[in-house]
Design a protein around this motif. Structure first.
Motif, PDB file in Angstrom:
ATOM      1  N   TYR A 291       0.853  -1.189   0.000  1.00  0.00           N
ATOM      2  CA  TYR A 291       0.000   0.000   0.000  1.00  0.00           C
ATOM      3  C   TYR A 291       0.891   1.242   0.000  1.00  0.00           C
ATOM      4  O   TYR A 291       1.790   1.378   0.831  1.00  0.00           O
ATOM      5  N   ASN A 295       0.435   4.242   6.588  1.00  0.00           N
ATOM      6  CA  ASN A 295      -0.466   3.368   7.318  1.00  0.00           C
ATOM      7  C   ASN A 295      -0.947   4.008   8.618  1.00  0.00           C
ATOM      8  O   ASN A 295      -0.290   4.881   9.185  1.00  0.00           O
ATOM      9  N   ILE A 298      -0.444  -0.084  12.791  1.00  0.00           N
ATOM     10  CA  ILE A 298      -0.448  -1.517  12.498  1.00  0.00           C
ATOM     11  C   ILE A 298       0.225  -2.201  13.678  1.00  0.00           C
ATOM     12  O   ILE A 298       1.431  -2.443  13.680  1.00  0.00           O
ATOM     13  N   THR A 449      -1.439  -8.546   8.872  1.00  0.00           N
ATOM     14  CA  THR A 449      -0.958  -7.199   8.579  1.00  0.00           C
ATOM     15  C   THR A 449      -1.587  -6.657   7.303  1.00  0.00           C
ATOM     16  O   THR A 449      -1.998  -5.493   7.233  1.00  0.00           O
ATOM     17  N   SER A 450      -1.700  -7.517   6.281  1.00  0.00           N
ATOM     18  CA  SER A 450      -2.333  -7.098   5.025  1.00  0.00           C
ATOM     19  C   SER A 450      -3.795  -6.739   5.242  1.00  0.00           C
ATOM     20  O   SER A 450      -4.299  -5.771   4.663  1.00  0.00           O
ATOM     21  N   LYS A 453      -3.887  -3.341   6.891  1.00  0.00           N
ATOM     22  CA  LYS A 453      -3.571  -2.310   5.906  1.00  0.00           C
ATOM     23  C   LYS A 453      -4.763  -2.062   4.993  1.00  0.00           C
ATOM     24  O   LYS A 453      -5.036  -0.931   4.590  1.00  0.00           O
ATOM     25  N   TYR A 456      -7.125   0.075   6.748  1.00  0.00           N
ATOM     26  CA  TYR A 456      -6.675   1.465   6.739  1.00  0.00           C
ATOM     27  C   TYR A 456      -6.929   2.107   5.380  1.00  0.00           C
ATOM     28  O   TYR A 456      -7.309   3.272   5.299  1.00  0.00           O
TER      29      TYR A 456
END
Length: 476
Positions: A291, A295, A298, A449-450, A453, A456
């Motif tokens: 991305y 961010n 995270i 985490t993906s 993201k 977000y």
């Protein structure tokens, strides 16, 4: 007058000379006299780009086969042993292996003979002994060019053959995708090979995008010469329909595979406004998502992330999973304290108080997210879902509120409220991808985490921020 056009795609900025190997089979047989019948017609093989490419790779050895007297004498000696009566096949069967070993003892001749054995488009009656005779033919053909000062003939011929192959490939690809009802193919103009498209208003946006992409990809394939390349595709994938998207992915994978076969490394970068995490038509085997926007927080160790991951964990019971969902990720009017075992699995400081948890979520939205401060996107989307359900709950008659709480999933709660005469704002439905997708955090740290993201990416949108503000402003 104004005209909306599609930019011309230049496949080849300079059309190579129409060079070819001057091969005359009858002339070859005449040059070798009585032994001429031993030579097969290799005209088609010398028109094959892969064959010429292989010859180019051993040009130094071929030059020595042509220029060194010792090698030429070994050719003559070999042919002298073939001077006998009978058909070509009869004579070839009589040739001793020792004669063959003598001629290929020279490493340059051996390299050329081995190259010939791997050639394509050889005559149907070709046999292994013909590799020696074919090597002699190749030397004879190239020598005639060298005598005319054309020492780089192989390189010129290869460029011409590759150019013709690519033109056929591009036209074939365009014909597969061309649904415009018009002829769209390559043409030579002003020393260039180009693809001219119809006026933009004569085709749909989808037709224009896919044809332009295929033409541009073909341009790139010809241009990549170095060992490492970067292919940037900007937004095209955003506008293709599902079937065309799969098709262009196939051709893109072919390009990547061809680079690998050529010993090159290719990095394709696909820029998109869509969220690849939930975009169902990307099927690349080794997809990596990055991305470009900054961010939010995270933090895999935050209480809410741990709680969501715990809910997906197979080590807890279904009742415990329902407990987490019911009191912490859906609206419930009653205060609930999470069981000690679950609370300790989160952290030593986690209170496990559902009301305090909801209050913290709402504060994250009102005091951080809507005030343009750094925020936790997972807390924001959880707060949005709970706030929507709370709004519906408070709109219902008291006698219907208990059944509303019993409904599983927000969409069922929305439907129940509709049945009871509550006219839910359309926004409550439209925001489902926002508050549903990011609240299931299963998998390893990279996948989680993906997902965060992705959450977000959604909450960072100005329109989404406006919608969230509407939800919280109208209900306070």
């Amino acid at each position: 007058t104004a005209e909306l056009c599609v930019e011309q795609a230049v496949i080849c900025s300079r059309i190579p000379d129409n060079s070819y190997l001057k091969y005359n089979y009858n002339e070859i047989k005449r040059c070798f006299g009585d032994n001429g019948k031993l030579f097969l017609n290799i005209g088609n093989a010398l028109k094959n780009a892969e064959n010429v490419r292989s010859l180019c790779s051993i040009k130094a050895a071929i030059d020595k086969c042509i220029g060194q007297v010792k090698i030429q004498r070994s050719f003559e000696l070999f042919l002298s042993f073939c001077n006998s009566k009978g058909t070509a096949n009869t004579i070839k069967r009589r040739i001793q292996q020792s004669s063959i070993d003598n001629i290929i003892a020279n490493p340059n001749v051996s390299l050329l003979v081995d190259c010939v054995k791997r050639m394509n488009d050889l005559p149907s009656d070709w046999q292994e002994i013909d590799s020696v005779f074919t090597a002699m033919q190749i030397c004879q053909v190239l020598k005639s060019h060298y005598d005319n000062g054309e020492n780089d003939i192989l390189k010129k011929v290869l460029l011409n053959l590759e150019y013709k192959e690519q033109r056929i490939q591009v036209d074939d690809r365009l014909s597969v995708f061309n649904t415009t009802g018009r002829i769209i193919k390559t043409k030579e103009t002003h020393g260039k090979l180009v693809v001219d498209f119809e006026r933009a208003n004569s085709m749909s946006n989808g037709e224009r995008d896919v044809l332009s992409f295929i033409a541009s990809l073909s341009c790139f394939e010809r241009q990549i010469k170095k060992d490492v390349g970067i292919l940037i595709i900007d937004e095209v994938f955003d506008y293709l329909d599902g079937c065309n998207l799969l098709a262009v992915q196939y051709y893109l994978m072919q390009t990547i595979e061809q680079c690998k076969n050529d010993g090159k490394i290719l990095f394709p970068l696909i820029l998109t406004h869509l969220d690849p995490e939930v975009f169902g038509n990307y099927y690349f085997k080794k997809k990596k998502i990055h991305y470009l926007s900054s961010n939010g927080i995270i933090n895999l160790n935050s209480d809410i992330v741990k709680l969501l991951r715990l809910r997906e964990n197979s080590t807890i019971t279904d009742n415990e999973k329902d407990e987490i969902a019911k009191y912490f990720f859906h609206y419930h009017p009653d205060r609930h304290i999470l069981s000690d075992g679950l609370r300790n699995a989160i952290s030593g400081t986690f209170s496990g108080d559902s009301m305090l948890f909801k209050e913290n979520l709402y504060n994250e939205v009102i005091n951080k997210y809507l005030e343009d401060h750094q925020y936790n996107p997972v807390m924001v989307i959880a707060a949005v879902r709970i706030k929507i359900e709370e709004t519906l709950y408070l709109s219902l008659n008291a006698c219907d509120q208990n059944d509303f709480i019993k409904q599983h999933k927000t969409i069922k709660k929305l439907s129940y409220a509709e049945e009871k005469g509550i006219d839910s704002p359309e926004l409550f439905y439209l925001l489902q991808p926002l508050y549903n997708d990011g609240l299931h955090l299963s998998g390893n740290d990279s996948l989680v985490t993906s997902k965060i993201k992705s959450a977000y990416l959604k909450t960072n949108n100005l329109h989404i921020t406006k919608f969230v503000r509407m939800i919280f402003s109208s209900t306070n």
